[in-house]
Design an enzyme around this catalytic site. Structure first.
Site, PDB file in Angstrom:
ATOM      1  N   LYS A  24       0.818  -1.198   0.000  1.00  0.00           N
ATOM      2  CA  LYS A  24       0.000   0.000   0.000  1.00  0.00           C
ATOM      3  C   LYS A  24       0.860   1.260   0.000  1.00  0.00           C
ATOM      4  O   LYS A  24       0.432   2.334  -0.380  1.00  0.00           O
ATOM      5  CB  LYS A  24      -0.868   0.049   1.273  1.00  0.00           C
ATOM      6  CG  LYS A  24      -1.716  -1.167   1.508  1.00  0.00           C
ATOM      7  CD  LYS A  24      -2.359  -1.043   2.925  1.00  0.00           C
ATOM      8  CE  LYS A  24      -2.831  -2.389   3.404  1.00  0.00           C
ATOM      9  NZ  LYS A  24      -3.205  -2.327   4.847  1.00  0.00           N
TER      10      LYS A  24
ATOM     11  N   ASP B 145       7.661   2.976  -2.071  1.00  0.00           N
ATOM     12  CA  ASP B 145       7.796   4.094  -1.143  1.00  0.00           C
ATOM     13  C   ASP B 145       9.244   4.289  -0.706  1.00  0.00           C
ATOM     14  O   ASP B 145       9.774   5.389  -0.712  1.00  0.00           O
ATOM     15  CB  ASP B 145       6.875   3.913   0.075  1.00  0.00           C
ATOM     16  CG  ASP B 145       6.930   2.511   0.683  1.00  0.00           C
ATOM     17  OD1 ASP B 145       7.806   1.701   0.292  1.00  0.00           O
ATOM     18  OD2 ASP B 145       6.091   2.220   1.556  1.00  0.00           O
TER      19      ASP B 145
ATOM     20  N   ASP C 105      15.178  -0.046   1.460  1.00  0.00           N
ATOM     21  CA  ASP C 105      15.928  -0.144   2.703  1.00  0.00           C
ATOM     22  C   ASP C 105      17.065  -1.150   2.454  1.00  0.00           C
ATOM     23  O   ASP C 105      18.070  -0.796   1.845  1.00  0.00           O
ATOM     24  CB  ASP C 105      14.933  -0.609   3.777  1.00  0.00           C
ATOM     25  CG  ASP C 105      15.346  -0.212   5.172  1.00  0.00           C
ATOM     26  OD1 ASP C 105      16.553  -0.130   5.422  1.00  0.00           O
ATOM     27  OD2 ASP C 105      14.468   0.016   6.012  1.00  0.00           O
TER      28      ASP C 105
ATOM     29  N   ASP D  91       3.768   3.494   6.844  1.00  0.00           N
ATOM     30  CA  ASP D  91       3.043   3.289   8.096  1.00  0.00           C
ATOM     31  C   ASP D  91       3.930   2.821   9.240  1.00  0.00           C
ATOM     32  O   ASP D  91       5.049   2.344   9.052  1.00  0.00           O
ATOM     33  CB  ASP D  91       1.945   2.238   7.889  1.00  0.00           C
ATOM     34  CG  ASP D  91       2.503   0.814   7.840  1.00  0.00           C
ATOM     35  OD1 ASP D  91       3.461   0.574   7.065  1.00  0.00           O
ATOM     36  OD2 ASP D  91       2.022  -0.037   8.599  1.00  0.00           O
TER      37      ASP D  91
HETATM   38  P1  5GP Z   1      13.663  -3.660   2.117  1.00  0.00           P
HETATM   39  O1  5GP Z   1      13.379  -5.024   1.569  1.00  0.00           O
HETATM   40  O2  5GP Z   1      14.226  -2.719   1.093  1.00  0.00           O
HETATM   41  O3  5GP Z   1      14.529  -3.749   3.347  1.00  0.00           O
HETATM   42  O4  5GP Z   1      12.314  -3.118   2.693  1.00  0.00           O
HETATM   43  C1  5GP Z   1      11.477  -2.349   1.971  1.00  0.00           C
HETATM   44  C2  5GP Z   1      10.104  -2.269   2.609  1.00  0.00           C
HETATM   45  O5  5GP Z   1      10.152  -2.215   4.045  1.00  0.00           O
HETATM   46  C3  5GP Z   1       9.468  -0.973   2.153  1.00  0.00           C
HETATM   47  O6  5GP Z   1       8.720  -1.157   0.971  1.00  0.00           O
HETATM   48  C4  5GP Z   1       8.607  -0.612   3.355  1.00  0.00           C
HETATM   49  O7  5GP Z   1       7.350  -1.248   3.225  1.00  0.00           O
HETATM   50  C5  5GP Z   1       9.332  -1.186   4.544  1.00  0.00           C
HETATM   51  N1  5GP Z   1      10.199  -0.159   5.169  1.00  0.00           N
HETATM   52  C6  5GP Z   1      11.538  -0.067   5.076  1.00  0.00           C
HETATM   53  N2  5GP Z   1      12.017   1.003   5.754  1.00  0.00           N
HETATM   54  C7  5GP Z   1      10.936   1.601   6.295  1.00  0.00           C
HETATM   55  C8  5GP Z   1      10.774   2.796   7.103  1.00  0.00           C
HETATM   56  O8  5GP Z   1      11.704   3.531   7.481  1.00  0.00           O
HETATM   57  N3  5GP Z   1       9.485   3.099   7.457  1.00  0.00           N
HETATM   58  C9  5GP Z   1       8.411   2.341   7.085  1.00  0.00           C
HETATM   59  N4  5GP Z   1       7.205   2.746   7.479  1.00  0.00           N
HETATM   60  N5  5GP Z   1       8.532   1.226   6.315  1.00  0.00           N
HETATM   61  C10 5GP Z   1       9.778   0.868   5.921  1.00  0.00           C
HETATM   62 MG    MG Z   2       6.684  -1.723   1.070  1.00  0.00          MG
END
Ligand code: 5GP
Ligand code: MG
Length: 179
Positions: free
Chosen positions: A44, A101, A104, A160
């Protein structure tokens, strides 16, 4: 966290200005392409960003959405994700821009990109509103990113914390939380 104070990181105006620039960048890169361009919004969280970005792009874009099963954030780099819901079928002959969004560790987007190959797109580009560069573990290179952040858990503008704060017009963080 319960007593944490919400602080602004990027205002609505800052987001709007940067997203217009991103729209220009994407417009330049795709304006000479003969094939359709499809934005795939990863729900979302990417919903508000996608809505603003697609209107800042001055070439016609199609819109599709994707809900991916939550990825454990493990260190496995060869994994694919399951698509819980996706509005598209075959993407043959189309240029895909995956919109999320935040990136990370990068594992989610990397795995989504890998699963996306099953739908035969002509090309796949990655576009994120925010990038937490300090936490990157994957080698994935994002093609378009709005802002770099480091080691903050951010909320708002789609993002969120326990389903809260998605409706904020700005990006903020909860002070006292450096997770
Ligand atoms: P990754 O696989 O790149 O570590 O994680 C990405 C997903 O984790 C993003 O699409 C998001 O949904 C969630 N996420 C990562 N960092 C944050 C953050 O600082 N705040 C929030 N609300 N969600 C995050
Ligand atoms: Mg996400």
């Amino acid at each position: 966290m319960a007593d944490a104070q919400l602080k602004t990181l990027f205002t609505e105006e800052e987001l709007s200005k940067r997203i217009k620039e991103m729209g220009q960048e994407i417009t330049l890169d795709y304006k000479d392409k003969a094939e359709p361009v499809v934005i795939i919004s990863i729900l979302k969280g990417a919903l508000p960003f996608t809505a603003d970005l697609m209107r800042a792009i001055e070439v016609p874009v199609e819109l599709e959405v994707l809900v991916a099963s939550s990825y454990g954030g493990g260190t496995e780099t060869s994994g694919k994700v399951e698509f819980k819901y996706h509005s598209f079928k075959d993407l043959s002959g189309k240029h895909v821009i995956l919109v999320d969004d935040i990136i990370d560790s990068g594992y989610t987007l990397e795995a989504i990109g890998r699963t996306m190959a099953d739908y035969n797109p002509l090309s796949v580009a990655y576009c994120t509103c925010l990038s937490n560069t300090a936490r990157r573990e994957s080698d994935l290179q994002v093609n378009y990113n709005g802002f770099d952040i480091s080691n903050k858990f951010v909320v708002g503008y789609g993002l969120d914390y326990d389903q809260k704060y998605r409706d904020l017009s700005f990006v903020g963080y909860l002070e006292g939380d450096e997770a």
